[in-house]
Design a protein around this motif. Structure first.
Motif, PDB file in Angstrom:
ATOM      1  N   UNK A  93       0.844  -1.188   0.000  1.00  0.00           N
ATOM      2  CA  UNK A  93       0.000   0.000   0.000  1.00  0.00           C
ATOM      3  C   UNK A  93       0.883   1.243   0.000  1.00  0.00           C
ATOM      4  N   UNK A  94       0.667   2.143  -0.969  1.00  0.00           N
ATOM      5  CA  UNK A  94       1.438   3.388  -0.983  1.00  0.00           C
ATOM      6  C   UNK A  94       1.159   4.175   0.298  1.00  0.00           C
ATOM      7  N   UNK A  95       2.239   4.654   0.913  1.00  0.00           N
ATOM      8  CA  UNK A  95       2.113   5.330   2.199  1.00  0.00           C
ATOM      9  C   UNK A  95       3.299   6.274   2.353  1.00  0.00           C
ATOM     10  N   UNK A  96       3.028   7.571   2.543  1.00  0.00           N
ATOM     11  CA  UNK A  96       4.100   8.558   2.660  1.00  0.00           C
ATOM     12  C   UNK A  96       5.030   8.252   3.822  1.00  0.00           C
ATOM     13  N   UNK A  97       4.515   7.591   4.859  1.00  0.00           N
ATOM     14  CA  UNK A  97       5.340   7.246   6.015  1.00  0.00           C
ATOM     15  C   UNK A  97       5.765   5.776   6.002  1.00  0.00           C
ATOM     16  N   UNK A  98       5.548   5.117   4.881  1.00  0.00           N
ATOM     17  CA  UNK A  98       5.890   3.700   4.784  1.00  0.00           C
ATOM     18  C   UNK A  98       7.388   3.459   4.834  1.00  0.00           C
ATOM     19  N   UNK A  99       7.778   2.242   5.287  1.00  0.00           N
ATOM     20  CA  UNK A  99       9.186   1.886   5.446  1.00  0.00           C
ATOM     21  C   UNK A  99       9.764   1.194   4.220  1.00  0.00           C
ATOM     22  N   UNK A 100       8.910   0.764   3.295  1.00  0.00           N
ATOM     23  CA  UNK A 100       9.383  -0.084   2.208  1.00  0.00           C
ATOM     24  C   UNK A 100       9.529   0.672   0.898  1.00  0.00           C
ATOM     25  N   UNK A 101      10.560   0.295   0.142  1.00  0.00           N
ATOM     26  CA  UNK A 101      10.786   0.802  -1.207  1.00  0.00           C
ATOM     27  C   UNK A 101      10.674  -0.375  -2.177  1.00  0.00           C
ATOM     28  N   UNK A 102      10.080  -0.135  -3.328  1.00  0.00           N
ATOM     29  CA  UNK A 102       9.933  -1.206  -4.317  1.00  0.00           C
ATOM     30  C   UNK A 102      11.084  -1.163  -5.318  1.00  0.00           C
ATOM     31  N   UNK A 103      11.688  -2.312  -5.566  1.00  0.00           N
ATOM     32  CA  UNK A 103      12.778  -2.444  -6.525  1.00  0.00           C
ATOM     33  C   UNK A 103      12.322  -3.328  -7.683  1.00  0.00           C
ATOM     34  N   UNK A 104      12.659  -2.917  -8.901  1.00  0.00           N
ATOM     35  CA  UNK A 104      12.460  -3.814 -10.037  1.00  0.00           C
ATOM     36  C   UNK A 104      13.680  -4.718 -10.139  1.00  0.00           C
ATOM     37  N   UNK A 105      13.439  -5.942 -10.537  1.00  0.00           N
ATOM     38  CA  UNK A 105      14.518  -6.927 -10.660  1.00  0.00           C
ATOM     39  C   UNK A 105      14.541  -7.406 -12.110  1.00  0.00           C
ATOM     40  N   UNK A 106      15.569  -6.993 -12.833  1.00  0.00           N
ATOM     41  CA  UNK A 106      15.731  -7.389 -14.233  1.00  0.00           C
ATOM     42  C   UNK A 106      16.873  -8.387 -14.328  1.00  0.00           C
ATOM     43  N   UNK A 107      16.691  -9.386 -15.168  1.00  0.00           N
ATOM     44  CA  UNK A 107      17.684 -10.451 -15.279  1.00  0.00           C
ATOM     45  C   UNK A 107      18.383 -10.363 -16.626  1.00  0.00           C
TER      46      UNK A 107
END
Length: 214
Positions: A93-107
């Motif tokens: 869930x998008x959250x301005x105070x969230x702790x997580x960052x999303x990374x794309x993983x390309x192979x």
């Protein structure tokens, strides 16, 4: 190898330990990429051609901490051969105070290397857990793009092994998965860790010992 062939090989290898040994021994003879210390925290062994739309892999779990929250670009079917695996489905869930960052993983299929990039940048998330399931010597499925995290349950000195089948992977140019981490240096920390010949021999001996105990 067609998707039907891979399905038949999976169905056979999950019960035919002689066939599984043969596949693992064949993977150990490959020059690059077949054996690796996977960034998610287990040993990953490709048993068939990873560039095909469907393929097989063996996972050896020793740690008991959860993997990072992640998804897959394929439909996953996995059979727990030994030990116990706990799997938790999640929602980001998008959250301005969230702790997580999303990374794309390309192979990079030519170099057998992963590339991790923040995607999209400057967006943070919180993670909501939904279903939590323990798996002991059974098969389970995770659909493409379902976020989840997994870990091995049991004694610290224990082990689990799972036989995994990928299906509906799509063209190699479109195979991108996503990982969510609270570690902003995640992409540097999980650099590809190919296994040395000595490491492969040790893992191979360990796998055969585990199969002997089934």
């Amino acid at each position: 190898m067609s998707g039907t062939d891979v399905q038949q090989l999976y169905d056979s290898a999950r019960t035919d330990l002689r066939l599984l040994r043969h596949l693992v021994n064949g993977a150990a003879k490959q020059d690059i990429g077949a054996f690796e210390n996977h960034p998610l925290g287990f040993i990953h062994i490709d048993l068939t051609d990873v560039t095909a739309d469907s393929s097989l892999a063996l996972h050896v779990w020793s740690g008991t901490t959860f993997t990072a929250v992640h998804d897959h670009f394929f439909d996953l079917t996995s059979c727990v051969l030994t030990g116990c695996i706990e799997d938790v489905w999640c929602e980001a869930l998008e959250d301005l105070s969230g702790r997580y960052v999303r990374f794309s993983v390309e192979y990079d299929w030519r170099k057998a290397e992963r590339r991790f990039r923040p995607a999209p940048p400057n967006v943070s998330y919180t993670i909501r857990e939904s279903t939590r399931t323990e798996r002991v010597q059974e098969e389970y499925r995770i659909p493409k793009r379902q976020l989840h995290k997994s870990r091995r349950l049991g004694a610290v000195s224990g082990c689990a092994m799972t036989l995994m089948m990928r299906a509906n992977s799509g063209p190699t140019s479109e195979r991108i998965s996503y990982t969510l981490s609270a570690d902003l240096k995640f992409e540097a920390r999980v650099a590809e860790r190919a296994m040395s010949d000595t490491g492969r021999r040790r893992v191979l001996s360990f796998i055969h010992a585990q199969l002997d105990a089934i």
